[in-house]
Design an enzyme around this catalytic site. Structure first.
Site, PDB file in Angstrom:
ATOM      1  N   ARG A  27      69.587  62.733  30.793  1.00 55.66           N
ATOM      2  CA  ARG A  27      70.056  61.904  29.662  1.00 55.66           C
ATOM      3  C   ARG A  27      70.435  60.557  30.252  1.00 55.66           C
ATOM      4  NH1 ARG A  27      74.351  63.293  24.953  1.00 55.66           N
ATOM      5  NH2 ARG A  27      72.425  64.218  24.179  1.00 55.66           N
ATOM      6  N   HIS A  29      65.178  61.085  21.145  1.00 61.34           N
ATOM      7  CA  HIS A  29      65.940  62.330  21.417  1.00 61.34           C
ATOM      8  C   HIS A  29      65.065  63.531  21.003  1.00 61.34           C
ATOM      9  CE1 HIS A  29      69.147  64.897  22.333  1.00 61.34           C
ATOM     10  NE2 HIS A  29      70.000  64.641  21.356  1.00 61.34           N
ATOM     11  N   GLN A  79      66.422  67.301  20.361  1.00 58.48           N
ATOM     12  CA  GLN A  79      67.158  67.479  19.114  1.00 58.48           C
ATOM     13  C   GLN A  79      66.215  67.807  17.962  1.00 58.48           C
ATOM     14  OE1 GLN A  79      70.644  67.257  18.466  1.00 58.48           O
ATOM     15  NE2 GLN A  79      69.886  68.213  16.600  1.00 58.48           N
ATOM     16  N   ASP A 125      72.925  60.313  11.018  1.00 57.95           N
ATOM     17  CA  ASP A 125      73.484  60.342  12.372  1.00 57.95           C
ATOM     18  C   ASP A 125      74.586  59.290  12.420  1.00 57.95           C
ATOM     19  OD1 ASP A 125      73.878  60.766  15.094  1.00 57.95           O
ATOM     20  OD2 ASP A 125      72.070  59.704  15.737  1.00 57.95           O
ATOM     21  N   CYS A 173      72.690  65.655  13.811  1.00 61.01           N
ATOM     22  CA  CYS A 173      72.570  66.171  15.187  1.00 61.01           C
ATOM     23  C   CYS A 173      73.922  66.437  15.823  1.00 61.01           C
ATOM     24  CB  CYS A 173      71.753  65.205  16.040  1.00 61.01           C
ATOM     25  SG  CYS A 173      72.547  63.587  16.264  1.00 61.01           S
TER      26      CYS A 173
HETATM   27  N1   CP Z   1      73.253  66.222  19.513  1.00 58.94           N
HETATM   28  C1   CP Z   1      73.516  66.003  20.799  1.00 58.94           C
HETATM   29  O1   CP Z   1      72.631  65.676  21.616  1.00 58.94           O
HETATM   30  O2   CP Z   1      74.819  66.204  21.155  1.00 58.94           O
HETATM   31  P1   CP Z   1      75.498  65.874  22.544  1.00 58.94           P
HETATM   32  O3   CP Z   1      75.597  64.379  22.670  1.00 58.94           O
HETATM   33  O4   CP Z   1      76.847  66.529  22.467  1.00 58.94           O
HETATM   34  O5   CP Z   1      74.663  66.443  23.666  1.00 58.94           O
HETATM   35  N1  NVA Z   2      72.339  58.464  18.129  1.00 62.64           N
HETATM   36  C1  NVA Z   2      73.334  59.161  18.915  1.00 62.64           C
HETATM   37  C2  NVA Z   2      72.927  60.585  19.140  1.00 62.64           C
HETATM   38  C3  NVA Z   2      73.929  61.410  19.907  1.00 62.64           C
HETATM   39  C4  NVA Z   2      73.450  62.805  20.144  1.00 62.64           C
HETATM   40  C5  NVA Z   2      73.559  58.428  20.229  1.00 62.64           C
HETATM   41  O1  NVA Z   2      72.575  58.050  20.875  1.00 62.64           O
HETATM   42  O2  NVA Z   2      74.704  58.239  20.592  1.00 62.64           O
END
Ligand code: CP
Ligand code: NVA
Length: 308
Positions: free
Chosen positions: A107, A134, A137, A225, A266
């Site tokens: 990540r 992502h 997800q 989101d 998510c």
């Molecule tokens: N939805 C998601 O990826 O959550 P986290 O940021 O907690 O991993």
């Molecule tokens: N759009 C959000 C998703 C978190 C899982 C972010 O990137 O912070």
């Protein structure tokens, strides 16, 4: 060797096989305790590195638990604690990790970090979220939709709010799984034009509708989101909130979708901002099924990457 970098970069037949395998593995665990191993142990003797350059609850725990359920071991690495965060190149890091581990999940912020890791690693690399996409997800979300309502092909998905990284992977999935997607949000926060064009070129019906009440008519699935993602500057928070307030998913908006429409997020959610608690905890919501399905979907992604 299969990298899982993005939904639009993965063959549709492979995506379908991953979803089907996830459903089968989930079903095979019925009656098992959460921490119990799977009956099959395909990852026995395998080590997986989980690198986080941003915070995470679901991605971190679901990958860790999933790999262990399949008999593998995991190593949780924070970007800042690694030499990666102190000037070592991504290419050198990829070469070194490839001598120790069988798979890398990362990540990160800029997509180029993920791509460079995949280019130089001798082992599969999985995208655990970038500023741009992502994919893990959305694999969980497809699994969740189909568990509740059957095939997603031909359905109408409405994304309300910020056209962010999660929205981008929904656009990729629209093309690969054959569903329609309507984006509703302010023009300043539209999804990337490149991704919209890609989905349309693949034959998906992608609509942009500024009025959220018009957008959700006929929706089978409504998704939102956070209004401020991890890569967004906090200084933009107030401006984004003001722009996005009309796109909150609340009972009044859900009432305009199909009566059996599902609601997804998510998570993490900011309750009473992008969605009300009434919706999050209401009859349309499957948000915690989505969170659970991160586990099952990613287990299938890991197996596909390793050919196990
Ligand atoms: N939805 C998601 O990826 O959550 P986290 O940021 O907690 O991993
Ligand atoms: N759009 C959000 C998703 C978190 C899982 C972010 O990137 O912070």
């Amino acid at each position: 060797m299969n990298h899982f970098l993005d939904i639009h970069k993965t063959d549709p037949a492979a995506l379908r096989a991953i979803i089907d395998n996830a459903a089968a593995m989930k079903s095979a665990r019925k009656g098992h305790a959460r921490g119990a191993p799977d009956d099959e142990q395909p990852l026995s003797g395998h080590m997986v590195a989980l690198i986080f350059e941003k915070p995470s609850t679901r991605t971190r725990v679901s990958f860790d638990v999933g790999v262990r359920q399949m008999g593998g071991q995991t190593m949780l690495l924070s970007g800042t604690d690694m030499q990666l965060g102190h000037g070592e190149t991504i290419a050198d890091t990829a070469c070194v990790l490839s001598r120790y581990v069988d798979l890398i999940m990362i990540r990160t912020f800029d997509e180029s970090v993920l791509d460079e890791m995949a280019e130089y690693a001798d082992v599969p690399v999985i995208n655990g979220l970038t500023d741009r996409t992502h994919p893990c997800q959305i694999m969980a979300d497809i699994l969740t939709y189909e568990e509740h309502r059957g095939p997603i092909k031909g359905k109408k998905v409405v994304w309300s709010g910020d056209g962010n990284n999660v929205c981008a992977s929904f656009l990729h999935a629209a093309a690969q799984f054959g569903f329609d997607l309507t984006f509703t949000g302010p023009a300043q926060l539209d999804p990337e034009a490149e991704f919209v064009a890609l989905a349309r070129k693949a034959g998906s019906n992608i609509q942009i509708e500024r009025d959220p009440r018009k957008a959700v008519v006929g929706a089978d699935l409504v998704v939102t989101d956070t209004w401020v993602s991890m890569h967004d500057t906090q200084s933009a928070k107030e401006r984004r909130h003001n722009m996005l307030r009309p796109y909150q998913v609340n009972d009044a908006l859900m009432a305009l979708a199909k009566p059996d429409a599902l609601f997804m997020h998510c998570l993490p959610a900011h309750r009473e901002e992008e969605a009300t608690s009434a919706v999050m905890d209401g009859p349309h919501s499957v948000v915690f099924d989505e969170a659970e399905n991160r586990l099952h979907a990613q287990k299938a992604v890991v197996r596909w990457c390793l050919g196990l």
